[in-house]
Design an enzyme around this catalytic site. Structure first.
Site, PDB file in Angstrom:
ATOM      1  CB  SER A 143      -0.905   0.024   1.235  1.00 21.88           C
ATOM      2  OG  SER A 143      -1.558   1.272   1.355  1.00 21.88           O
ATOM      3  CB  THR A 219      -6.461  -1.645  -3.597  1.00 24.19           C
ATOM      4  OG1 THR A 219      -5.833  -2.561  -4.507  1.00 24.19           O
ATOM      5  CG2 THR A 219      -5.983  -1.908  -2.186  1.00 24.19           C
ATOM      6  CB  SER A 222      -5.715  -0.076 -12.785  1.00 24.04           C
ATOM      7  OG  SER A 222      -5.879  -0.072 -14.183  1.00 24.04           O
ATOM      8  N   GLY A 271     -10.576  -3.785   3.021  1.00 19.13           N
ATOM      9  CA  GLY A 271     -10.614  -4.517   4.280  1.00 19.13           C
ATOM     10  C   GLY A 271     -11.467  -3.882   5.351  1.00 19.13           C
ATOM     11  CG  PHE A 273     -17.346  -2.778   3.676  1.00 13.30           C
ATOM     12  CD1 PHE A 273     -17.453  -1.816   4.666  1.00 13.30           C
ATOM     13  CD2 PHE A 273     -17.615  -2.413   2.369  1.00 13.30           C
ATOM     14  CE1 PHE A 273     -17.819  -0.513   4.361  1.00 13.30           C
ATOM     15  CE2 PHE A 273     -17.988  -1.112   2.050  1.00 13.30           C
ATOM     16  CZ  PHE A 273     -18.082  -0.154   3.048  1.00 13.30           C
ATOM     17  CE1 TYR A 459       1.349   5.599 -10.458  1.00 13.48           C
ATOM     18  CE2 TYR A 459       3.441   6.644 -10.989  1.00 13.48           C
ATOM     19  CZ  TYR A 459       2.696   5.769 -10.219  1.00 13.48           C
ATOM     20  OH  TYR A 459       3.306   5.062  -9.202  1.00 13.48           O
TER      21      TYR A 459
END
EC number: 1.-.-.-
Length: 538
Positions: A143, A219, A222, A271, A273, A459
């Site tokens: 992450s 997440t 892509s 994460g 739910f 990006y």
């Protein structure tokens, strides 16, 4: 156990950097020269604690709670030692790595749990809900938005739930081209298991070497081949998720009109739910052929218009990307040559095609004709192959830049084609202005990484000199960029997810009623609020 003692269950990522330490490379002379000339950085290095110098906050997990969790997963799969906790203390954003440099007391989860079955996951969640223990799911640890921060809030402890043992290829339907994969499988291992049966997934985000199937789903990841295979949420056909109140088993058919698609509540839920344990995905036969070609465009606007024409015409490249003038220029300044002919500026584009020999040839020919008509000049296959060869290595360069005294980070967004240049300009100006105010010029590089018929993602890579408190320096710059995205019609995140870092902008992203809906789902599936607190939901 000390911090220096390795364990077979350790994540493969460095505790204070990205990935495999053997893959790290020193800064090249070209990059060192660029840092010196453009940013005034002499690359002399930053003082950082060694592994042995790190001090963690003592574990708050009580002996009784540790015994209770050990009874569920086995004593060997519960750890409160400092090394296990440090390796799961956060993700790999620049903020995460800057926090690892703290010579004071660092935060970390109070324990690490490594369940081996879905039943164990379910029992852990019920136990933790009853005992007021927060649970942060952990896949590959990649992450970059604070999604793994061990936030305790009002809970008496927080544990990391490492899903690495949920690593099976449960099934492969070779007729329907569907596979059910365990959430703990890494990208390379999933491709290996599928490849042994003649199939591939084709999902290649920059985190591919370390991230997991469950993380991809949680997440809304892509991959770099999204032009051909779609985002990961396009690939998902079904999933199972364990919540503190039961199990959701979603996705009975390729499509359905049976109400709202509940799979989408879990895809992108990070994460908060439930814990995704299995994902059923669309796969395809291993491609027979691959063809690459790189292109130069005179400027970003011309190149972006060419990419728009390609995706709207539907010629079908598997990969198509475009670097702006600044990013192309940095590539030129730090390498000897791009392509089969030398170029001195403009914008570099990458294309790749996968499939059968005939399909690759036809799609490549149609795309090539269109790019030429739109002002592109072919550079041959060399630069595109070079990009593919090194496409997972950029985070190693980021780490080396941080250690040399540079501030380096990435951020991303997306918008419609008609708004692309406005958004790009606004974000670039926000970053350069804010970093200039902190006392440093900034290099802001940008590329189009994913394309759609109606728009594209942008990006950004930002490099500046570290000044004062680099954590606060970057937070100010990121906040300015995020405000610019919201002000000019971009999304707060295209594929990095929300985590803790983007959470302040979620209300503006989805509206007050949207936040109410998210909170209602959270209350229904996680009444005690133990799942990854402090992420996603304002």
């Amino acid at each position: 156990m000390t911090l220096a003692d390795a364990h077979p269950s350790d994540p493969p990522m460095l505790w204070n950097g990205w990935g495999d330490p053997d893959a790290a490379t020193p800064l090249s002379p070209g990059i060192r020269s660029l840092l010196d000339q453009a940013l005034g950085i002499d690359a002399g290095g930053i003082d950082e604690p060694s592994l042995e110098q790190v001090r963690l906050r003592p574990s708050a997990l009580s002996p009784a709670d540790r015994d209770g969790l050990s009874a569920i997963v086995g004593e060997a799969h519960v750890s409160v030692d400092d090394r296990a906790r440090l390796l799961r203390a956060g993700g790999k954003s620049t903020l995460d790595l800057l926090r690892r440099r703290d010579f004071g007391i660092q935060d970390a989860p109070d324990a690490v749990l490594v369940p081996g079955t879905e039943t164990e996951v379910s029992e852990i969640l019920r136990f933790c809900a009853d005992r007021s223990i927060a649970v942060v799911p952990f896949g590959g640890g990649t992450s970059v938005v604070g999604g793994l921060d061990p936030m305790r809030g009002d809970f008496k402890a927080v544990v990391s739930l490492d899903l690495r043992r949920l690593d099976e290829l449960h099934s492969l339907d070779e007729v329907s081209w569907e596979a059910e994969l365990g959430a703990g499988l890494t990208g390379p291992e999933a491709e290996r298991l599928l490849g042994a049966r003649g199939f591939a997934l084709g999902h290649f985000p920059q985190s591919f070497l370390f991230a997991t199937i469950g993380g991809f789903a949680a997440t809304r990841s892509s991959g770099q081949d999204s032009a051909g295979y779609g985002r990961f949420n396009d690939m998902v056909r079904g999933l199972r998720a364990v919540t503190p109140v039961g199990v959701l088993d979603l996705g009975r058919a390729p499509e359905s009109a049976a109400g709202p698609d509940l799979r989408q509540l879990l895809i992108g839920s990070e994460g908060t739910f439930g814990i995704i344990t299995r994902v059923r995905v669309r796969v395809h036969p291993v491609p027979e052929a691959t063809r690459h070609e790189a292109w130069s465009f005179p400027d970003f606007a011309t190149g972006a218009d060419a990419l728009r024409a390609v995706v709207q015409t539907g010629t079908g490249p598997t990969v198509i990307r475009l670097s702006d003038e600044a990013e192309t220029g940095v590539n030129l300044a730090t390498s000897d040559r791009i392509g089969e002919q030398q170029i001195t500026g403009g914008c570099l584009a990458i294309t790749a095609f996968e499939g059968t020999e005939a399909h690759v040839a036809s799609r490549h020919a149609e795309t090539r004709e269109l790019l030429i008509a739109k002002g592109g000049t072919s550079l041959g296959e060399g630069p595109a192959q070079a990009w593919e060869h090194g496409r997972f290595n950029a985070p190693y360069l980021r780490d080396a830049l941080l250690s040399a005294g540079a501030l380096c980070e990435t951020l991303e967004t997306a918008t419609n084609w008609s708004n692309l240049q406005t958004l790009k300009t606004a974000v670039t100006e926000a970053l350069t202005t804010t970093l200039a105010d902190s006392g440093t010029p900034a290099l802001v590089l940008c590329h189009i990484s994913h394309v759609y018929p109606t728009g594209a993602s942008l990006y950004f890579t930002v490099v500046a000199a570290q000044r004062g408190n680099p954590i606060e320096q970057w937070r100010a710059a990121k906040a300015a960029a995020s405000e610019a995205m919201m002000r000019t019609g971009g999304t707060i995140t295209h594929h990095h997810a929300v985590g803790a870092d983007h959470r302040p902008w979620m209300r503006e992203e989805v509206g007050d009623l949207g936040v109410t809906v998210l909170r209602a789902v959270k209350a229904a599936l996680d009444p005690a609020g133990i799942l990854n607190p402090g992420k996603l939901i304002p």
